[in-house]
Design a protein around this motif. Structure first.
Motif, PDB file in Angstrom:
ATOM      1  N   UNK A 353       0.816  -1.211   0.000  1.00  0.00           N
ATOM      2  CA  UNK A 353       0.000   0.000   0.000  1.00  0.00           C
ATOM      3  C   UNK A 353       0.854   1.268   0.000  1.00  0.00           C
ATOM      4  N   UNK A 354       1.958   1.243   0.741  1.00  0.00           N
ATOM      5  CA  UNK A 354       2.818   2.417   0.825  1.00  0.00           C
ATOM      6  C   UNK A 354       3.321   2.822  -0.563  1.00  0.00           C
ATOM      7  N   UNK A 355       3.686   1.843  -1.389  1.00  0.00           N
ATOM      8  CA  UNK A 355       4.207   2.141  -2.727  1.00  0.00           C
ATOM      9  C   UNK A 355       3.186   2.924  -3.546  1.00  0.00           C
ATOM     10  N   UNK A 356       1.949   2.451  -3.531  1.00  0.00           N
ATOM     11  CA  UNK A 356       0.920   3.077  -4.368  1.00  0.00           C
ATOM     12  C   UNK A 356       0.445   4.404  -3.790  1.00  0.00           C
ATOM     13  N   UNK A 357       0.343   4.492  -2.469  1.00  0.00           N
ATOM     14  CA  UNK A 357      -0.070   5.762  -1.849  1.00  0.00           C
ATOM     15  C   UNK A 357       0.952   6.852  -2.148  1.00  0.00           C
ATOM     16  N   UNK A 358       2.228   6.500  -2.078  1.00  0.00           N
ATOM     17  CA  UNK A 358       3.284   7.469  -2.379  1.00  0.00           C
ATOM     18  C   UNK A 358       3.267   7.841  -3.855  1.00  0.00           C
ATOM     19  N   UNK A 359       3.065   6.836  -4.723  1.00  0.00           N
ATOM     20  CA  UNK A 359       3.060   7.079  -6.169  1.00  0.00           C
ATOM     21  C   UNK A 359       1.951   8.038  -6.577  1.00  0.00           C
ATOM     22  N   UNK A 360       0.807   7.969  -5.884  1.00  0.00           N
ATOM     23  CA  UNK A 360      -0.348   8.799  -6.234  1.00  0.00           C
ATOM     24  C   UNK A 360      -0.463  10.037  -5.353  1.00  0.00           C
ATOM     25  N   UNK A 361       0.629  10.442  -4.706  1.00  0.00           N
ATOM     26  CA  UNK A 361       0.575  11.636  -3.869  1.00  0.00           C
ATOM     27  C   UNK A 361      -0.418  11.506  -2.744  1.00  0.00           C
ATOM     28  N   UNK A 362      -0.513  10.304  -2.155  1.00  0.00           N
ATOM     29  CA  UNK A 362      -1.465  10.012  -1.089  1.00  0.00           C
ATOM     30  C   UNK A 362      -2.896  10.319  -1.534  1.00  0.00           C
ATOM     31  N   UNK A 363      -3.154  10.030  -2.816  1.00  0.00           N
ATOM     32  CA  UNK A 363      -4.490  10.139  -3.406  1.00  0.00           C
ATOM     33  C   UNK A 363      -5.070  11.542  -3.241  1.00  0.00           C
ATOM     34  N   UNK A 364      -4.262  12.514  -3.579  1.00  0.00           N
ATOM     35  CA  UNK A 364      -4.698  13.913  -3.500  1.00  0.00           C
ATOM     36  C   UNK A 364      -5.581  14.234  -4.710  1.00  0.00           C
ATOM     37  N   UNK A 365      -6.398  15.281  -4.568  1.00  0.00           N
ATOM     38  CA  UNK A 365      -7.293  15.688  -5.651  1.00  0.00           C
ATOM     39  C   UNK A 365      -6.518  16.112  -6.895  1.00  0.00           C
ATOM     40  N   UNK A 366      -5.290  16.588  -6.706  1.00  0.00           N
ATOM     41  CA  UNK A 366      -4.485  17.031  -7.848  1.00  0.00           C
ATOM     42  C   UNK A 366      -4.149  15.865  -8.788  1.00  0.00           C
ATOM     43  N   UNK A 367      -4.104  14.647  -8.248  1.00  0.00           N
ATOM     44  CA  UNK A 367      -3.754  13.478  -9.061  1.00  0.00           C
ATOM     45  C   UNK A 367      -4.978  12.716  -9.557  1.00  0.00           C
ATOM     46  N   UNK A 368      -6.176  13.177  -9.199  1.00  0.00           N
ATOM     47  CA  UNK A 368      -7.380  12.435  -9.586  1.00  0.00           C
ATOM     48  C   UNK A 368      -7.660  12.593 -11.078  1.00  0.00           C
ATOM     49  N   UNK A 369      -7.871  11.472 -11.757  1.00  0.00           N
ATOM     50  CA  UNK A 369      -8.199  11.484 -13.182  1.00  0.00           C
ATOM     51  C   UNK A 369      -9.700  11.448 -13.420  1.00  0.00           C
ATOM     52  N   UNK A 370     -10.448  10.886 -12.489  1.00  0.00           N
ATOM     53  CA  UNK A 370     -11.895  10.814 -12.664  1.00  0.00           C
ATOM     54  C   UNK A 370     -12.528   9.885 -11.651  1.00  0.00           C
ATOM     55  N   UNK A 371     -13.875   9.783 -11.760  1.00  0.00           N
ATOM     56  CA  UNK A 371     -14.651   8.925 -10.878  1.00  0.00           C
ATOM     57  C   UNK A 371     -15.231   7.784 -11.683  1.00  0.00           C
ATOM     58  N   UNK A 372     -15.226   6.594 -11.093  1.00  0.00           N
ATOM     59  CA  UNK A 372     -15.847   5.441 -11.710  1.00  0.00           C
ATOM     60  C   UNK A 372     -17.084   5.039 -10.949  1.00  0.00           C
ATOM     61  N   UNK A 373     -17.699   3.926 -11.354  1.00  0.00           N
ATOM     62  CA  UNK A 373     -18.910   3.476 -10.704  1.00  0.00           C
ATOM     63  C   UNK A 373     -18.684   3.091  -9.251  1.00  0.00           C
ATOM     64  N   UNK A 374     -17.505   2.529  -8.948  1.00  0.00           N
ATOM     65  CA  UNK A 374     -17.265   2.059  -7.583  1.00  0.00           C
ATOM     66  C   UNK A 374     -15.948   2.577  -7.028  1.00  0.00           C
ATOM     67  N   UNK A 382       5.452   5.140 -10.637  1.00  0.00           N
ATOM     68  CA  UNK A 382       6.193   4.099  -9.930  1.00  0.00           C
ATOM     69  C   UNK A 382       7.678   4.266 -10.233  1.00  0.00           C
ATOM     70  N   UNK A 383       8.435   4.735  -9.253  1.00  0.00           N
ATOM     71  CA  UNK A 383       9.847   5.055  -9.482  1.00  0.00           C
ATOM     72  C   UNK A 383      10.657   3.821  -9.836  1.00  0.00           C
ATOM     73  N   UNK A 384      10.411   2.701  -9.123  1.00  0.00           N
ATOM     74  CA  UNK A 384      11.234   1.521  -9.366  1.00  0.00           C
ATOM     75  C   UNK A 384      11.014   0.932 -10.755  1.00  0.00           C
ATOM     76  N   UNK A 385       9.845   1.214 -11.364  1.00  0.00           N
ATOM     77  CA  UNK A 385       9.548   0.715 -12.713  1.00  0.00           C
ATOM     78  C   UNK A 385       9.685   1.816 -13.760  1.00  0.00           C
ATOM     79  N   UNK A 386       9.924   3.075 -13.292  1.00  0.00           N
ATOM     80  CA  UNK A 386       9.981   4.228 -14.183  1.00  0.00           C
ATOM     81  C   UNK A 386       8.759   4.237 -15.102  1.00  0.00           C
TER      82      UNK A 386
END
Length: 691
Positions: A353-374, A382-386
């Motif tokens: 979870x830490x990897x993804x939370x960090x990658x997405x800026x702790x899920x800030x609104x600035x990184x949001x692409x959109x809303x889905x059904x669920x 992802x830095x390690x995968x560039x």
């Protein structure tokens, strides 16, 4: 013979008790009538029963919604009645282009007749000309619903002649109002702008933009941006004197030469103080000026010290907050799902979870692409995968979202094809359900095929058609098991940097053996793209996927949504896109159905081949539809065109497929919208089988 759905509805309504023994559960009907305009939604699974706690809560909710919306004279209310698992969430709002009398009548009729509109349904969404009403057993607050945009035009007056001039003014006016409404306390903005007609005569265009007040500024802006595009798309061909696009979460409207008689009271602003009443400080005498200077200097220094100290404290607190969140994701990196739920092996990997939370800026609104059904989708790196990725954060409170998460990982993680969205990995730690996909720079097909600003060329469209078909051949016939997608639609077709199509969202997908090729389950899919027979039988199959593929092909060719509005003399009717194109085919003019925005810049033979193949795929009789490989062979000109009847065949599992109920002089909308005329709820309910 009476239509099947009419008899069913009559039987259900007649089953309601009208005795005085249980007055709290007796259905009452208001003096007014609530007639939904355009398509409306009634859930068909998990229905509540008579006298159940859910029904009791629903009726309490309706009373609370009506009384609250009328009492505050704002025509809006949202609340919840009862507690889980029988809690009912509800919202109602008056459209601001209608007056207060129309608003009250609509609110009273809608809330009192909801059980006639959707008997025993756990979820309902409907709108009338003056208001919108919806309820659900799950919270839908704070998320904009863009599933339906209904056009309401005034065709009693002749349309204006200076289309270009009006459109330019409309674009400026409505864009400004959308931005103002998003930040308004009432989520409402009204305004006007002058334009000059073709004869140099100035006229005023009045406009309004409105959202339901449960939305934040970001969601309101997203909703209004989409609806303004819909409004401008319809006005690009013909501009009416009055026009509006109304939905479940927002609406936009304009009038030429006449202001709105609005039902919404504006917020009371404090009146500015008159200049004469503002006390002026006395002019300091020479003797007091040095003292005042010392005081001012000391005061200024103190203020500067406080500001610097406050800034430093904020920085330290922010730093501690970030560190606390980082420690939190380490502590709660647990696995709430069983490890054996998913197959181990090569391919997508399980992230912490830490990897993804960090990658997405702790899920800030600035990184949001959109809303889905669920859930929501965020951009991440992802830095390690560039690698830039899209991270879907599934709603923790949704049981259906949890099921779709499991289905998505179990199915798509095993699939490999150039026309399928690649799953990079997943995570069910930190109390979260996260899916990681390759990032698609050009978004979904839905955002392009109906865009006024960027019209997809025919060359790109034909490539997208073959890409989707190639993905389905792999799913249905080439993989080790047959995969039924069950939700093929433009919003689930993503486009990479080169506009190559990739099919995604396997949350509803199911795997079956090749010998079987069908799966009986609860109703799943999206109205308009679902095989009508599948809606009745609940049996999904490769042919139901092929039907959805045919509808999407027609949407790509025509630039129109599955449900359109057509005009016959002075009458209006809603039709399914398949039926409309088939009528063009029967007249020998199928090319007339091609997207007018292409301006004829396409290969006529190719266009005709794709549309006829699409009709074949969407044939009312599923036994006469092709296998997906047969359809692709025709599209690639490896096989001849199918021979189809001039008139669209009548399906044998339902009443005759014909124009829906018409009403002379009814208000209607753009043929490219997703809705239709004013008609009875019974007719709409019956017609929903075609959607």
């Amino acid at each position: 013979m009476a239509p099947l759905h009419f008899l069913i509805l009559l039987a259900i309504v007649s089953s309601f008790p009208y005795s005085t023994a249980a007055p709290d559960l007796t259905l009452t009907i208001s003096a007014g009538i609530f007639i939904p305009v355009g398509p409306y939604y009634c859930s068909t699974t998990g229905n509540y029963t008579l006298k159940s706690p859910y029904q009791v809560n629903l009726r309490k909710l309706m009373d609370d919604l009506q009384s609250g919306a009328i009492a505050n004279h704002a025509g809006f209310n949202y609340t919840v009645a009862g507690e889980a698992p029988d809690a009912v969430f509800g919202l109602t709002m008056c459209y601001a282009d209608r007056n207060w009398t129309q608003c009250q009548n609509c609110l009273q009729a809608a809330t009192s007749e909801v059980e006639l509109i959707c008997p025993f349904s756990r979820e309902m969404k409907a709108r009338e000309d003056a208001c919108v009403l919806r309820y659900s057993n799950e919270s839908f607050f704070s998320v904009a619903d863009l599933t339906s945009a209904f056009h309401v035009s005034d065709t009693s007056n002749s349309s204006v002649t200076n289309v270009a001039g009006v459109n330019a003014t409309l674009l400026s006016l409505m864009s400004r109002l959308a931005a103002e409404a998003a930040v308004s306390e009432l989520r409402l903005a009204k305004g006007s702008q002058v334009y000059k007609g073709s004869k140099g005569i100035s006229q005023v265009i009045y406009g309004l933009a409105q959202c339901t007040r449960d939305l934040n500024a970001s969601e309101c802006s997203r909703c209004l941006t989409y609806f303004v595009e819909e409004l401008l798309r319809s006005s690009s061909l013909s501009v009416e004197i009055n026009d509006a696009v109304k939905g479940y979460s927002c609406n936009v409207a304009y009038k030429i030469g006449e202001d709105f008689d609005s039902s919404i009271r504006p917020a009371i602003a404090s009146a500015p103080m008159a200049p004469s009443t503002i006390a002026q400080p006395p002019d300091p005498s020479p003797g007091t000026r040095p003292t005042l200077g010392i005081v001012a200097g000391v005061t200024g220094g103190s203020i500067a010290f406080v500001i610097c100290t406050g800034t430093l404290v904020c920085i330290l607190l922010r730093h501690r907050s970030i560190k606390a969140r980082e420690r939190e994701v380490d502590v709660f990196d647990d696995d709430p799902l069983e490890d054996n739920t998913f197959d181990k092996g090569t391919g997508p990997r399980q992230f912490r979870y830490r990897e993804l939370a960090t990658a997405a800026g702790f899920f800030s609104d600035e990184e949001k692409l959109g809303e889905g059904g669920f859930g929501s989708v965020y951009k991440g790196y992802l830095k390690d995968m560039d690698l830039w990725v899209a991270i879907k954060r599934v709603s923790k409170s949704s049981q259906q979202g949890r099921k779709e998460y499991i289905s998505e990982v179990k199915i798509i993680s095993r699939l490999r094809h150039r026309n399928l969205v690649q799953l990079i990995g997943w995570c069910h730690g930190g109390g979260e359900l996260l899916l990681v996909y390759e990032l698609m720079p050009n978004g979904s097909l839905n955002s392009h095929i109906h865009s006024q600003n960027n019209v997809l060329s025919w060359q790109l469209r034909s490539g997208i058609v073959l890409g989707i078909g190639s993905a389905l051949v792999y799913l249905h016939q080439d993989w080790e098991q047959c995969v039924l997608h069950r939700d093929i639609k433009p919003s689930n077709i993503l486009l990479d940097a080169s506009f190559n199509a990739k099919l995604g969202d396997f949350g509803l997908a199911r795997m079956v053996d090749h010998e079987r090729q069908s799966h009986t389950t609860a109703l799943a899919g999206t109205m308009g793209y679902m095989d009508p027979e599948c809606m009745l039988s609940g049996s999904a199959s490769t042919t139901s996927d092929v039907y959805s593929f045919g509808v999407v092909l027609l949407e790509i060719c025509c630039g129109r949504r599955p449900i359109i509005v057509v005009q016959d003399s002075e009458e209006y009717a809603t039709m399914h896109l398949v039926q409309w194109v088939w009528e063009c085919y029967g007249r020998g003019r199928i090319i007339d159905a091609a997207d007018a925005r292409l301006n004829g810049e396409f290969d006529g033979d190719e266009m005709e081949r794709v549309m006829i193949t699409a009709l074949w795929c969407a044939h009312p009789d599923r036994t006469l539809r092709p296998f997906i490989r047969q359809a692709i062979s025709v599209l690639r000109m490896e096989a001849p065109l199918p021979s189809l009847p001039t008139n669209m065949p009548v399906a044998t599992f339902m009443p005759p497929m014909h124009h829906l109920q018409r009403e002379s002089g009814a208000t209607t909308g753009s043929s490219s919208g997703s809705a239709g005329t004013k008609h009875s709820s019974i007719a709409t309910k019956t017609s929903s089988l075609l959607r």
